[in-house]
Design an enzyme around this catalytic site. Sequence first.
Site, PDB file in Angstrom:
ATOM      1  N   HIS A  49      -9.495  70.237  60.291  1.00 36.26           N
ATOM      2  CA  HIS A  49     -10.791  69.746  61.810  1.00 36.26           C
ATOM      3  C   HIS A  49     -11.863  69.892  61.105  1.00 36.26           C
ATOM      4  O   HIS A  49     -12.836  69.368  62.844  1.00 36.26           O
ATOM      5  CB  HIS A  49     -10.428  71.623  61.795  1.00 36.26           C
ATOM      6  CG  HIS A  49     -11.091  72.276  63.411  1.00 36.26           C
ATOM      7  ND1 HIS A  49     -11.601  73.813  63.771  1.00 36.26           N
ATOM      8  CD2 HIS A  49     -11.024  71.245  64.468  1.00 36.26           C
ATOM      9  CE1 HIS A  49     -12.387  73.112  64.818  1.00 36.26           C
ATOM     10  NE2 HIS A  49     -11.690  72.218  65.200  1.00 36.26           N
ATOM     11  N   GLU A  52     -12.952  66.036  62.071  1.00 34.17           N
ATOM     12  CA  GLU A  52     -13.216  66.253  63.105  1.00 34.17           C
ATOM     13  C   GLU A  52     -14.416  66.120  63.534  1.00 34.17           C
ATOM     14  O   GLU A  52     -15.338  65.113  64.636  1.00 34.17           O
ATOM     15  CB  GLU A  52     -12.465  66.874  64.106  1.00 34.17           C
ATOM     16  CG  GLU A  52     -12.173  66.400  65.414  1.00 34.17           C
ATOM     17  CD  GLU A  52     -11.868  68.063  66.193  1.00 34.17           C
ATOM     18  OE1 GLU A  52     -12.486  68.367  66.971  1.00 34.17           O
ATOM     19  OE2 GLU A  52     -10.568  68.216  65.823  1.00 34.17           O
ATOM     20  N   HIS A  53     -14.835  67.444  63.249  1.00 37.30           N
ATOM     21  CA  HIS A  53     -15.984  68.035  64.350  1.00 37.30           C
ATOM     22  C   HIS A  53     -17.038  66.723  63.351  1.00 37.30           C
ATOM     23  O   HIS A  53     -17.930  66.554  64.130  1.00 37.30           O
ATOM     24  CB  HIS A  53     -16.789  69.208  63.091  1.00 37.30           C
ATOM     25  CG  HIS A  53     -16.279  70.236  64.437  1.00 37.30           C
ATOM     26  ND1 HIS A  53     -17.482  70.969  64.562  1.00 37.30           N
ATOM     27  CD2 HIS A  53     -15.047  70.480  64.893  1.00 37.30           C
ATOM     28  CE1 HIS A  53     -16.481  71.793  65.647  1.00 37.30           C
ATOM     29  NE2 HIS A  53     -15.025  71.782  65.477  1.00 37.30           N
TER      30      HIS A  53
END
Length: 766
Positions: A49, A52-53
């Site tokens: 995650h 992804e950022h």
Amino acid sequence: MSDATRHLTLANGLQLTLRHAPRLKRSAAALRVHAGSHDAPGKWPGLAHFLEHLFFLGTTRYPLDDGLMRYVQALGGQVNASTRERTTDFFFEVPPNALAGGLDRLCQMLAEPDLGIARQYREREVIHAEFIAWSRNPQAQQQFALLQSVSPGHPLSAFHAGNRYTLALHDPAFQQALGGFHRRFYQGGQMVLSLCGPQPLDELEQLGRQHAEQFATGQPVPHIQPPPLSVTTTPLAFTHENLPAGAEQALELLIACLADSRPGTWLNALRERGWLQSFKAETLYAFAGQLLWHLDLKLSADACPDAASALLHGWFSFIRQADPEQLNRDFGLLQLSRERSASALELARRDSTKQPFTKLDTQGLQALQAVLESLPGSEHGQWHLPPTDPLLTADLPVTNAQPLPAALKISDQLPGTRQYAALYLRWHVPSPLRQRLQGVLEQALAPLQERCERASVQLQYTTAGEYWQLRCTGLPAAVLRAVEQALASMLKPPASCWLPCAASSPALIPIRALLKQLPDAVLGTPPTTVLAGTLEQRQLNSLWQQAHWHALAVGFDDAALSALGTALQRCPGQGSLPGPLPTWGNHRWQHAQVPGSEHALLLFCPLPAADEATGRLLAQLLQGPVYQRLRVELQLGYAVFSAFRQVEGVGGLLFGVQSPHASQTQILDHLLTLLRLGVTLDPAARDALAGQFNETAMANADVAEWAWQTHLATQPGRLDALRRAILTTRQTDLDHLLSNLLDTGSTWLCLANAAAPDPSWQGAKQ
């Protein structure tokens, strides 16, 4: 006419899915990477995650100011990403001529991300703020507890939400793992790219080939088969093992059956007993032949949970014995209605999962049988399959033509050829009983709303101030049938709706709760005392006699308008014209009591209708600086936005921030400081914004909503006039509007989950 599709595999291993849909106004791309949180090293929870950022923070070729997020937002499009257990999805929707620019930015940021350590430290704080909000969200924690009940050795039972402590940026091993995860999974063999739009297939294929070649060549990474899920501890969660291909779509069919609340079904049996408050079925996990799904069922206090479960098992047994071809035939009609109503983004995302809107194939039917055989069963209940829902019928209802009411305005802003219709009905209800009777109507409309949701029709009943509003959108035939049934239910609700109902809505995070209260705040309606006592049909009849209504129809052709006249013959109340817009003087602070401990504030700056074009351009030019300053530089929190918004016919600038550490007063100070810096006119941004208000570029729902808000404002609005006004906006216009906004006599509304910081705020509510 059916869409044309094409599937191919590129030389680098990437799978390309193309869809030519001539009815669409926009184009979309959805890229699925077959790797997620369960594929990251267990030592570093949240790594997938976090990566992804980082992708969205800009690259050498496309820095943050020109990256995918800003590019899409400047075009009025949609963009987002999502990390799940075994997949990560990136997707956006833009006007067709902007698809190439968005696709190049998407592929470039994933193929060559900038993983600089400074930006990692900044973005980790955003991840940590998300983690705090997640840890305080009751629904998220309920789901997390459910996942904890699977086998301890299964990845689902582990912690995967990253935070400041799990993302050890200073550790060389973490940096090595971050880069290794990117190299291992962000390559062609792990990706599916779906493109969808009105462009011909050959043009879409050329775009896909041109930009997807940026990814390195690779092969699919083999996955290790996870251990068994084991049995969960809740009776409303179900696990399946060793299912054949097609299991996810088979489960979709089963959930569609469960969500049907018409007579003869499980939900209807619960509703008839007065037990049903709310229902939602959700797939929590699907991978390698394993499924975990959950029923979020809320029952009334006097319900018997064991009896409800026994009825559910009886329904399972009935479905298991039903004719699968009939189930699949009705499911196919349901899927067809969803496909016809889907946006480019919805279609692209669906195609990227390799589960198009179709009925089950042979493998899917086999998977359905396997799923049904592993479910519990019983002999409880009397069941039958409901007939095909008329809302799925594309033909207009056959009626005797009736004249259109004078209180109905027809908008020509959306051509009937779009096959998208919207009807807005609004009643002014001055009766003090309205707050209690609205609950009766909510119950009366609930079954129809459930049917509409299944059939891709949006039926919304909302209240604000002294107003009730019904909004129905979708395919014209379905809208006509839904509206006719809705009005009948509102005139004479079923007997069960007059019983007290203790249903409550899920708690929202503070910023969303404020947004929900914004219409009431804009109207400025003073609170009224809720009268006690028993409610009866005669009271509703009396209320309707006092009510006045007006309406707007958008997207109906002549044939549909003829049928609409018949449907509105039963509209309760007296026809009228829209009422005056709300007004208030100078600055007003309103303290909203909402759940949640984080600080949240909405700043709404209403503008005269004559300033709409300048206000929209000002909002567009402020969007990037607000995000850059408040979210990236000041790290106020992950919920930061700014936009031009029309609320109850009032247009204006809207700023919103939710922060775990900055107070409401500090948030306001940061916003005002930013506004005082001013903006510089960007001709390219002005041209792009004007292009957004070409009907052929706007989403059908956006055209309808703009027409409705203009109708509420009693303005003779035309999209072409707004577009021309935007194109002629000058720097002096922007400066003048900003100066007026910052003037001490300007009109502001601050809606916050805190009391006013200073008694000088006019109308402050402590």
